[in-house]
Design a protein around this motif. Sequence first.
Motif, mmCIF file in Angstrom:
data_model
loop_
_atom_site.group_PDB
_atom_site.id
_atom_site.type_symbol
_atom_site.label_atom_id
_atom_site.label_comp_id
_atom_site.label_asym_id
_atom_site.label_seq_id
_atom_site.Cartn_x
_atom_site.Cartn_y
_atom_site.Cartn_z
ATOM 1 N N SER A 123 5.834 -54.961 -35.325
ATOM 2 C CA SER A 123 4.479 -54.431 -35.472
ATOM 3 C C SER A 123 4.543 -53.291 -36.466
ATOM 4 C CB SER A 123 3.936 -53.909 -34.137
ATOM 5 O OG SER A 123 3.757 -54.960 -33.223
ATOM 6 N N PHE A 156 -2.855 -52.252 -37.139
ATOM 7 C CA PHE A 156 -1.545 -52.745 -36.716
ATOM 8 C C PHE A 156 -1.484 -54.251 -36.935
ATOM 9 C CE2 PHE A 156 -0.842 -49.019 -33.843
ATOM 10 C CZ PHE A 156 0.440 -48.715 -34.275
ATOM 11 N N ASN A 217 -4.109 -55.508 -34.420
ATOM 12 C CA ASN A 217 -4.341 -54.533 -33.346
ATOM 13 C C ASN A 217 -4.055 -55.112 -31.963
ATOM 14 O OD1 ASN A 217 -5.088 -52.829 -35.377
ATOM 15 N ND2 ASN A 217 -7.250 -52.676 -34.812
ATOM 16 N N GLY A 218 -3.002 -55.913 -31.869
ATOM 17 C CA GLY A 218 -2.559 -56.406 -30.568
ATOM 18 C C GLY A 218 -3.322 -57.600 -30.032
ATOM 19 N N GLU A 219 -4.234 -58.145 -30.832
ATOM 20 C CA GLU A 219 -4.982 -59.317 -30.375
ATOM 21 C C GLU A 219 -4.806 -60.454 -31.386
ATOM 22 O OE1 GLU A 219 -8.144 -58.337 -27.504
ATOM 23 O OE2 GLU A 219 -8.833 -56.990 -29.054
ATOM 24 N N PRO A 220 -4.978 -61.691 -30.922
ATOM 25 C CA PRO A 220 -4.792 -62.815 -31.845
ATOM 26 C C PRO A 220 -5.635 -62.630 -33.113
ATOM 27 C CG PRO A 220 -5.035 -63.609 -29.591
ATOM 28 C CD PRO A 220 -5.326 -62.135 -29.552
ATOM 29 N N PRO B 70 2.136 -55.074 -27.170
ATOM 30 C CA PRO B 70 1.469 -54.499 -28.339
ATOM 31 C C PRO B 70 1.906 -53.054 -28.578
ATOM 32 C CG PRO B 70 0.002 -54.386 -26.470
ATOM 33 C CD PRO B 70 1.252 -55.106 -25.996
ATOM 34 N N PRO B 74 -5.047 -53.158 -26.589
ATOM 35 C CA PRO B 74 -6.481 -53.269 -26.851
ATOM 36 C C PRO B 74 -7.284 -52.855 -25.609
ATOM 37 C CG PRO B 74 -5.317 -55.246 -27.587
ATOM 38 C CD PRO B 74 -4.335 -54.427 -26.783
ATOM 39 N N THR B 333 10.414 -52.850 -31.851
ATOM 40 C CA THR B 333 9.723 -53.679 -32.842
ATOM 41 C C THR B 333 8.413 -53.061 -33.300
ATOM 42 O OG1 THR B 333 8.584 -54.943 -31.126
ATOM 43 C CG2 THR B 333 10.709 -55.782 -31.868
#
Lengths: 396, 396
Positions: A123, A156, A217-220, B70, B74, B333
């Motif tokens: 990330s 991100f 941002n951490g989502e698909p 993440p 989110p 990561t």
Amino acid sequence: MIGQHPINRRKFLLTTGGTAAGAAAVGLMPARALAQAKPLPAYADWKKPDAMIVHTAQTLETTRAGMGSPAITPADILYVRNNLPAPSADITADPDAWEIAFEGVGEPGTMSLGDLKTYGVESIACVLQCSGNGRAFFDHETSGTQWSVGAAGNVFWTGVPLRRVVAAMGGPSASARFLTGTGGETLPEGLDPTTIIVERSVPTSALDVALIAFELNGEPLPVAHGGPARLVVPGYYGVNNVKYIKKIAFTEEESPAKIQQSGYRMRPVGESGAPGQPSMYEMSVKSWVTAPLMDVSSGRVVIQGVAMGGVSAVSGVDVSLDGGGSWKAAEFTGPDLGAYAWRPFELVTDLSVGTHVVASRATNAAGDSQPENFPPNHRGYGNNGWKAHAIELTVS
Amino acid sequence: MIGQHPINRRKFLLTTGGTAAGAAAVGLMPARALAQAKPLPAYADWKKPDAMIVHTAQTLETTRAGMGSPAITPADILYVRNNLPAPSADITADPDAWEIAFEGVGEPGTMSLGDLKTYGVESIACVLQCSGNGRAFFDHETSGTQWSVGAAGNVFWTGVPLRRVVAAMGGPSASARFLTGTGGETLPEGLDPTTIIVERSVPTSALDVALIAFELNGEPLPVAHGGPARLVVPGYYGVNNVKYIKKIAFTEEESPAKIQQSGYRMRPVGESGAPGQPSMYEMSVKSWVTAPLMDVSSGRVVIQGVAMGGVSAVSGVDVSLDGGGSWKAAEFTGPDLGAYAWRPFELVTDLSVGTHVVASRATNAAGDSQPENFPPNHRGYGNNGWKAHAIELTVS
């Protein structure tokens, strides 16, 4: 009373987050910059309408006020710029089944995103910014979307480090000079594909940092931002971060596509784009104020904004309250997210009644600072001049 | 074939993100842990239903699978724990008008959030975690929500540094030993307010880092997470981060509220809560694996998870594939977001056919590591034992 570097009232209105229609109504916005109050296109209808300027269905800008100065830009206010119509959202239904072809490596082949993920993930926070961000602030006429500051965000990305995949495939071919990514859009029929295909070549050195990104941002990754998979080259302008990535090739020559050969080339006003001119690769040091933009009361005022270093970490920001006559050091108000990210900054100050021209000027670790003015160029790319990004604040 | 530290099959099911109903159907989840498949409550109906376990209307847990790893969680999958029913969302309609009273300072008074913002802002990434996260993994019976790993997230808060405001008010009174925050919920009538009010006292040293937060991940703080304004004490368990903050007082004594006097006290099983027992303040070093959780194919597998340091930055994570018999160093990561944040980690490995007990064990900069087992305690607080957080992976 305007400071020693008066700013153009038209530019001010372009940047304040007031609606384009409102600016047009007072007669200060030229027709070429007029963004109709269009509805959000279906593929991006989850964006916050109040924070977005819909220039066209493929060019959505974040308002300067709506952008704020977040450490990370929420996806629902992130700008969108598509070079071709966005594919159907159906392509994000089963991300792991998405296939990417690899060419110009020891063992060429095709892999699914699910298989690619077995190489591990990273990330990284990076600025995503359109080459033409700031175009509206040039004095000369330019074609293309009249972005002010809002074709940029700090996000991100999570993805598979390309270097791991390529190493497993035997590495790039010895003659490779470029890493060429091809988008998966369906091309309209009846046109020469090279004139419309989204295919960009960047120097192979980008392999060190490039990701095959599948999360934002951490989502698909949504289809509006290139989902299910996008090539991300940290530090490089948006166009190099090819959406719907379908092919990654190590090539001796740059892509023959128009978007590579003549598009996104920095050149003097009046010249046609051509190979040999600088391509819009690495971003540069830049900053802008995002609050306050509207009239404020006198007394203590917090000037806020965001600052990026390009490919070298932003190291400091100065703020001027008199159009560049004098400068004060601002403070960063969010964490250091790495060399490719922006940082929010602020200056807590007192402002007296009157008009103040507020500017910001960032410096990066390599020692580069924003110029007062960025040179005019044919397509209005790369504008990081601090003067053009200043705002005029009326204090009462 | 289970490793040398067999884990309880019930616990495994609790943690995998399979539905509670599914686990109940196979008879392996006790009634006390059975979360009905309830709908999301109205104030949190914007959460992703597939990623949330609705224990009650006031306790929503993120599934272990839905949490992922993440860099920043989110908001739409962040857990919720309210000690009282959430106020109407109306209270977030005009955040700048929200008023907070300040007591126990040189010049007491009330300020609006809009006025508070003139002292400037900071953004900070921190883990938000309920004191009872991991409660379901204790072997002894405990009352309270049976959280597994999902009462935790890593978020960006943006807010006004409390120290700046308090300094402008003349600083804390000389006798102050506690910083006491009071929530703005409307209290049900007919009950002794001290038995229900959300009012927490933390040591005044928290003033150095506390924020009056008004944004979560760059967006206005929703009512589900304490909007329009919440006291945030980085590094401290969730309960100390008082929602709907209405009063901030510097006090000589701890709040008389039950939630302070007897609630959130660490004590032996069977003992009642009382002053003098340790209060749930600072969080500790902790980690857990979030993928894969379900059966996987043999070959290259990427073990992923998240690791936090508590109040000292996480410095390393080891992963065991044999229930603690041997350990390998994992890699971070994602970026270092500061001492209070978590970091995603991974271990790329090869797994053979069979059953593997996968555990993670984090260490922080102060040199603290997760214990194999955290001691049983009456309310099941503070569980950071690595063994109880391990998962059982079937490789075929």
